[in-house]
Design a protein around this motif. Structure first.
Motif, mmCIF file in Angstrom:
data_model
loop_
_atom_site.group_PDB
_atom_site.id
_atom_site.type_symbol
_atom_site.label_atom_id
_atom_site.label_comp_id
_atom_site.label_asym_id
_atom_site.label_seq_id
_atom_site.Cartn_x
_atom_site.Cartn_y
_atom_site.Cartn_z
ATOM 1 N N VAL A 190 0.781 -1.159 -0.017
ATOM 2 C CA VAL A 190 -0.047 -0.042 0.013
ATOM 3 C C VAL A 190 0.986 1.328 0.056
ATOM 4 C CG1 VAL A 190 -0.088 0.164 2.578
ATOM 5 C CG2 VAL A 190 -2.012 1.106 1.032
ATOM 6 N N ARG A 192 2.207 4.854 0.731
ATOM 7 C CA ARG A 192 2.131 5.998 1.974
ATOM 8 C C ARG A 192 1.438 7.045 1.615
ATOM 9 N NH1 ARG A 192 6.270 4.151 5.399
ATOM 10 N NH2 ARG A 192 7.944 2.643 4.518
ATOM 11 N N TYR A 204 -1.656 5.344 3.528
ATOM 12 C CA TYR A 204 -1.360 4.461 4.721
ATOM 13 C C TYR A 204 -1.785 5.055 5.922
ATOM 14 C CZ TYR A 204 1.377 2.362 8.410
ATOM 15 O OH TYR A 204 1.901 1.601 9.451
ATOM 16 N N HIS A 209 -3.944 -0.405 8.330
ATOM 17 C CA HIS A 209 -3.010 -1.417 7.759
ATOM 18 C C HIS A 209 -1.884 -1.829 8.943
ATOM 19 C CE1 HIS A 209 -4.056 1.522 4.280
ATOM 20 N NE2 HIS A 209 -4.583 0.326 4.044
ATOM 21 N N ILE A 211 1.631 -3.679 9.282
ATOM 22 C CA ILE A 211 2.751 -3.808 8.482
ATOM 23 C C ILE A 211 3.388 -5.247 8.752
ATOM 24 C CG2 ILE A 211 5.257 -3.225 8.402
ATOM 25 C CD1 ILE A 211 4.382 -0.365 8.884
ATOM 26 N N TYR A 233 6.231 2.411 -0.609
ATOM 27 C CA TYR A 233 5.195 1.408 -0.280
ATOM 28 C C TYR A 233 5.212 0.846 0.902
ATOM 29 C CZ TYR A 233 3.559 1.519 -5.214
ATOM 30 O OH TYR A 233 2.846 1.976 -6.487
ATOM 31 N N VAL A 234 4.390 0.394 1.729
ATOM 32 C CA VAL A 234 4.209 -0.400 3.032
ATOM 33 C C VAL A 234 3.766 -1.810 2.535
ATOM 34 C CG1 VAL A 234 3.878 -0.544 5.608
ATOM 35 C CG2 VAL A 234 4.261 1.654 4.257
ATOM 36 N N ILE A 236 1.964 -4.875 3.754
ATOM 37 C CA ILE A 236 0.902 -5.189 4.916
ATOM 38 C C ILE A 236 0.264 -6.323 4.554
ATOM 39 C CG2 ILE A 236 0.712 -2.859 5.193
ATOM 40 C CD1 ILE A 236 -1.824 -3.092 3.452
ATOM 41 N N LYS A 270 -8.488 2.855 1.056
ATOM 42 C CA LYS A 270 -7.777 2.483 2.140
ATOM 43 C C LYS A 270 -7.855 0.850 2.222
ATOM 44 C CE LYS A 270 -7.135 6.470 5.295
ATOM 45 N NZ LYS A 270 -7.454 6.798 6.537
#
Length: 437
Positions: A190, A192, A204, A209, A211, A233-234, A236, A270
């Protein structure tokens, strides 16, 4: 967990150059200057972490603004930074940073252009999921479900389309929704924040979310290979957004912060790549038909339409398994056109007497409450006929917990009697009566 889900979501690649980010150089310049101004960071390595860019790309960006006279070298090596040179804003750079901050307070992680994010959504689509019967059994093993329910749930979840679960209250619609969420076991990415024509939209959300880093880098390795993806991006777990009676239509719009002059993504954006659960449909201020009408375009076209403060509208990806849960019969709250647009309708009913006894025995064993035949006969033959012998999944644990609370208060060992059944029943159903106000 024994499941078959999409095993290898393609990670967004690391940008190798400033051009690879897909962002305009003016936006990147301004975010760099604002970040340096707000954080007082002077080393490229620190800026790299804050901007979520590789060190070499950050260095390229710093060199660019240095050539423009906006940043200057400090002329000294930073303590504790080895041989790393320090940089600071020039007077011209500070003026430019203040001007940029007056237009938008956003600084920190570089955003992802909307079109690039849309491609990543396709690569990790919830509709690419392959979920087996065993995966659903594993995630719902704590529930006593009708044998044919998984026959209906499996294809619905696997299709990644909308689901309406309906039936009387207290029979596990919310628990089933959570079980579906738990069955989605893989990881996605996802952003940020995303960029649309210079407008930054933060996506984010640490509340929504979770991680998950698959592996950790080993400092002793000559070459670190873990977590090699675009850090804008993260990584998740597939997200789950749960709303209930508090859901309003404006919660599905962009949220504008007039002070920071930035936007926050709405709930459905989201939830891309995951699940959006609308629980207790029919309890919201908005009529159910109106809520469903808001979802018609996203559900049919896999895209949503959002609007900026200026009124400009634009498309964003809509890649979400939407689960509606209601205690009302669908025909009471929807017209036929709305029902047609919900792909799967699954009735979640209460158990029969045999199923009720099975749940009751399982809960009693779990709670260490000894079963008593006379008390069970009293419950089934005397109490339940007063409500038409309509059973619900929540009732066994409610009654057992009530009896346990009485036993603990009175300092007695756990036990079951008709008298305790009566006292527990009185808290489950309020007797009809009239009284003066």
């Amino acid at each position: 967990m024994n499941m078959d889900v999409t095993p290898n979501v393609v990670a967004p690649p690391l940008p190798r150059t400033v051009a690879d980010t897909g962002l305009g150089v003016v936006m990147m310049r301004d975010i760099l200057l604002k970040t340096m101004f707000r954080t007082n960071q002077e080393q490229v390595s620190n800026l790299s972490r804050t901007l979520c860019l590789p060190v070499n790309v950050t260095q390229e960006l710093v060199d660019m603004v240095r050539e423009q006279g906006l940043v200057e070298a400090t002329g000294t090596l930073a303590a504790g930074q080895g041989s790393e040179m320090g940089f600071r804003l020039s007077d011209t750079g500070k003026a430019r940073a203040l001007d940029a901050l007056s237009q938008s307070e956003y600084y920190g992680p570089m955003p992802i252009p909307l079109d690039i994010y849309a491609e990543q959504v396709k690569r990790q689509s919830v509709r690419n999921m392959r979920i087996t019967r065993q995966a659903l059994i594993d995630s719902m093993g704590h529930l006593i479900l009708p044998s044919d329910l998984l026959d209906q749930l499996g294809p619905a979840v696997g299709a990644g389309r909308s689901i309406l679960m309906y039936g009387p209250p207290g029979n596990g619609k919310s628990s089933i929704s959570n079980g579906i969420r738990d069955a989605l076991g893989d990881l996605i990415y996802v952003p940020r924040a995303i960029d649309y024509h210079g407008q930054v939209i933060t996506v984010y959300d640490p509340i929504i979310h979770t991680i998950r880093e698959e592996t950790e880098d080993n400092a002793s390795q000559l070459r670190r290979s873990a977590n090699r993806f675009d850090r804008r991006y993260v990584r998740i777990q597939r997200p789950t957004v749960v709303t209930g009676g508090e859901l309003t239509l404006d919660m599905l719009d962009l949220v504008y912060n007039p002070t920071a002059r930035t936007y926050q993504a709405p709930l459905q954006l989201k939830s891309n790549g995951g699940i959006f659960i609308v629980d207790d449909l029919g309890r919201q201020e908005e009529p159910p038909q109106k809520l469903i009408n808001r979802w018609i375009v996203p559900l049919e076209e896999n895209k949503d339409i959002l609007a900026l403060q200026s009124g400009e509208k634009f498309e964003v990806p809509f890649d979400t398994l939407v689960i509606f849960s209601t205690n009302f019969h669908p025909n009471e709250i929807f017209d036929k056109a709305a029902l047609r647009r919900i792909f799967y309708k699954i009735k979640i009913d209460g158990p029969d007497q045999q199923g009720f006894l099975k749940i009751f025995a399982m809960m009693a064993r779990k709670k260490k409450m000894p079963l008593d035949e006379a008390s069970l006969v009293y419950l089934l033959k005397v109490k339940y006929p007063t409500i038409g012998s309509v059973y619900a999944n929540y009732q066994p644990i409610f009654l057992i917990d009530q009896m346990i609370a009485i036993c603990e208060f009175e300092g007695a060992p756990y036990h079951m009697t008709p008298d305790l059944i009566d006292r527990a029943w009185a808290n489950m159903f309020v007797a009809e009566s009239t009284f003066d106000h």
